[in-house]
Scaffold this motif. Structure first.
Motif, PDB file in Angstrom:
ATOM      1  N   ILE A 296       0.808  -1.213   0.000  1.00 33.33           N
ATOM      2  CA  ILE A 296       0.000   0.000   0.000  1.00 33.33           C
ATOM      3  C   ILE A 296       0.846   1.270   0.000  1.00 33.33           C
ATOM      4  N   PHE A 297       1.946   1.293   0.733  1.00 26.94           N
ATOM      5  CA  PHE A 297       2.815   2.463   0.710  1.00 26.94           C
ATOM      6  C   PHE A 297       4.151   2.183   0.022  1.00 26.94           C
ATOM      7  N   GLU A 298       4.395   0.936  -0.336  1.00 28.91           N
ATOM      8  CA  GLU A 298       5.552   0.620  -1.173  1.00 28.91           C
ATOM      9  C   GLU A 298       5.464   1.372  -2.493  1.00 28.91           C
ATOM     10  N   VAL A 299       4.238   1.573  -2.992  1.00 30.71           N
ATOM     11  CA  VAL A 299       4.061   2.195  -4.307  1.00 30.71           C
ATOM     12  C   VAL A 299       4.167   3.712  -4.262  1.00 30.71           C
ATOM     13  N   THR A 300       3.986   4.321  -3.096  1.00 30.70           N
ATOM     14  CA  THR A 300       3.812   5.771  -3.038  1.00 30.70           C
ATOM     15  C   THR A 300       4.991   6.559  -3.603  1.00 30.70           C
ATOM     16  N   PRO A 301       6.253   6.232  -3.258  1.00 31.76           N
ATOM     17  CA  PRO A 301       7.350   7.030  -3.817  1.00 31.76           C
ATOM     18  C   PRO A 301       7.417   6.982  -5.351  1.00 31.76           C
ATOM     19  N   GLU A 302       7.139   5.814  -5.937  1.00 35.55           N
ATOM     20  CA  GLU A 302       7.192   5.724  -7.403  1.00 35.55           C
ATOM     21  C   GLU A 302       5.970   6.367  -8.047  1.00 35.55           C
ATOM     22  N   LEU A 303       4.824   6.309  -7.364  1.00 38.86           N
ATOM     23  CA  LEU A 303       3.659   7.038  -7.857  1.00 38.86           C
ATOM     24  C   LEU A 303       3.958   8.526  -7.893  1.00 38.86           C
ATOM     25  N   VAL A 304       4.657   9.009  -6.875  1.00 41.40           N
ATOM     26  CA  VAL A 304       5.071  10.413  -6.835  1.00 41.40           C
ATOM     27  C   VAL A 304       6.040  10.713  -7.982  1.00 41.40           C
TER      28      VAL A 304
END
Length: 353
Positions: A296-304
């Protein structure tokens, strides 16, 4: 008592926009002003049911909707650390004690405000920078679903992959596959406009499975291999089912080379027509992918980092003042790819009751 507007299930196939009490955060909680919230197939599933069977004798009761939010913190409890008013955040819907947000829990994120109980960064909230629009940040939850699918596939740089279904999860999986350096990714769908989006987000090729010969296209793109009996098959290594149609499963069985893998991320429809015996002829490995145990938050930096690429997944941005139209689109097959409801015209929270 301060109130807010919130969306819940109504009669079968309809939503209700109701006035409810605005939550007040306790010492360990945070209150978010929702700025964007995506609509998911799970939302339409509950609408088709007319609620959730949690009433007496299994009767249907209204269900608060929305589990793909992005917002900003407007109030925090005295014991909350690592978060502050003004932080822009995405949410783990499974990270609160009152039940999954928008999927049976006490709170739904398709609301003007959302209470996050026991607010803790990295557990149920993650902060993102101002440079990322709220509507794109609202993709964090479905992109975590797509990332778990790709993680489950074990796809590596030399693999050749086909993704069935160019909806948000299939396209998200396509982006994650290419970002991890996978050699060749084909996307199959029956809607030309979705295939155009697939190419725009990085697919190496597309196939219209309603009009094209899937076997011929895959053989041309991925070379020829064989199944365990030596029968010719395309050299595709991994099949990802983000469509959920029985025909997709059967097409995989019919085309799988020896040692191929099928990853199921779509909700599957029951079928008696799938030739399971055909799996023997390729020693096809079946892998199920459910939710996002760690992503769920593993993706956040790359989504950014790649937010402009992910923004291409959004086909409709609909203001909350027209939320009935947004759900109408979601309930109409083929009418929209990804709908995000925006809350830009809200009044500013003044921190007082």
């Amino acid at each position: 008592m301060a109130t807010m507007k919130s969306v819940r299930t109504g009669p079968v196939g309809e939503i209700e926009v109701v006035d409810v009490e605005r939550p007040v955060p306790g010492p360990k909680d945070a209150l978010l002003r929702i700025r964007a919230c995506g609509i998911c197939g799970t939302d339409t599933f509950f609408l088709h049911l007319g609620g959730t069977p949690m009433g007496p004798g299994g009767s249907m009761v209204p269900l608060p909707l929305g589990h793909e939010p992005a917002g900003e913190i407007v109030a925090t409890g005295a014991e909350v650390t690592g978060l502050k008013v003004g932080d822009r955040v995405v949410v783990n819907p499974q990270g609160v004690p009152s039940g999954i947000i928008g999927c049976g829990g006490a709170h739904g994120a398709m609301s003007e405000y959302l209470l996050i109980e026991n607010a803790e960064p990295g557990t149920n909230l993650s902060v993102f920078p101002d440079a990322v629009p709220f509507d794109v940040a609202a993709l964090n939850e479905p992109m975590a679903v797509a990332r778990h699918c790709v993680n489950r596939s074990g796809a590596g740089p030399t693999d050749k992959v086909v993704v069935f279904g160019a909806g948000p999860i299939g396209l998200g999986a396509t982006i994650w596959l290419k970002l991890r350096g996978v050699q060749h990714v084909v996307v199959a769908d029956v809607l030309p406009e979705r295939l155009e989006t697939a190419l725009a987000v990085g697919a190496d090729a597309v196939v219209n499975s309603a009009t094209d010969d899937l076997t011929a296209v895959l053989t041309d793109l991925h070379g020829q291999a064989a199944n365990a009996l030596g029968q010719p098959r395309p050299g595709t290594d991994i099949y990802i089912d983000a469509a959920g149609a029985p025909a997709v499963f059967q097409a995989t069985v019919d085309n799988a080379r020896w040692g191929a893998k099928l990853v199921m991320v779509a909700v599957q429809k029951k079928s008696d027509t799938i030739d399971l015996g055909g799996m023997l002829r390729s020693e096809l490995t079946l892998i199920a992918s459910q939710g996002y145990p760690t992503e769920i938050f593993e993706v956040t930096p790359e989504l950014v980092e790649h937010h402009e690429r992910f923004a291409k997944l959004i086909s409709h941005r609909v203001p909350f003042t027209d939320v009935e139209h947004a759900f109408g689109l979601a309930l109409t097959p083929g009418a929209a790819e990804k709908i995000v409801v925006t809350f830009d015209d809200q009044d500013t929270f003044d921190g007082q009751d």
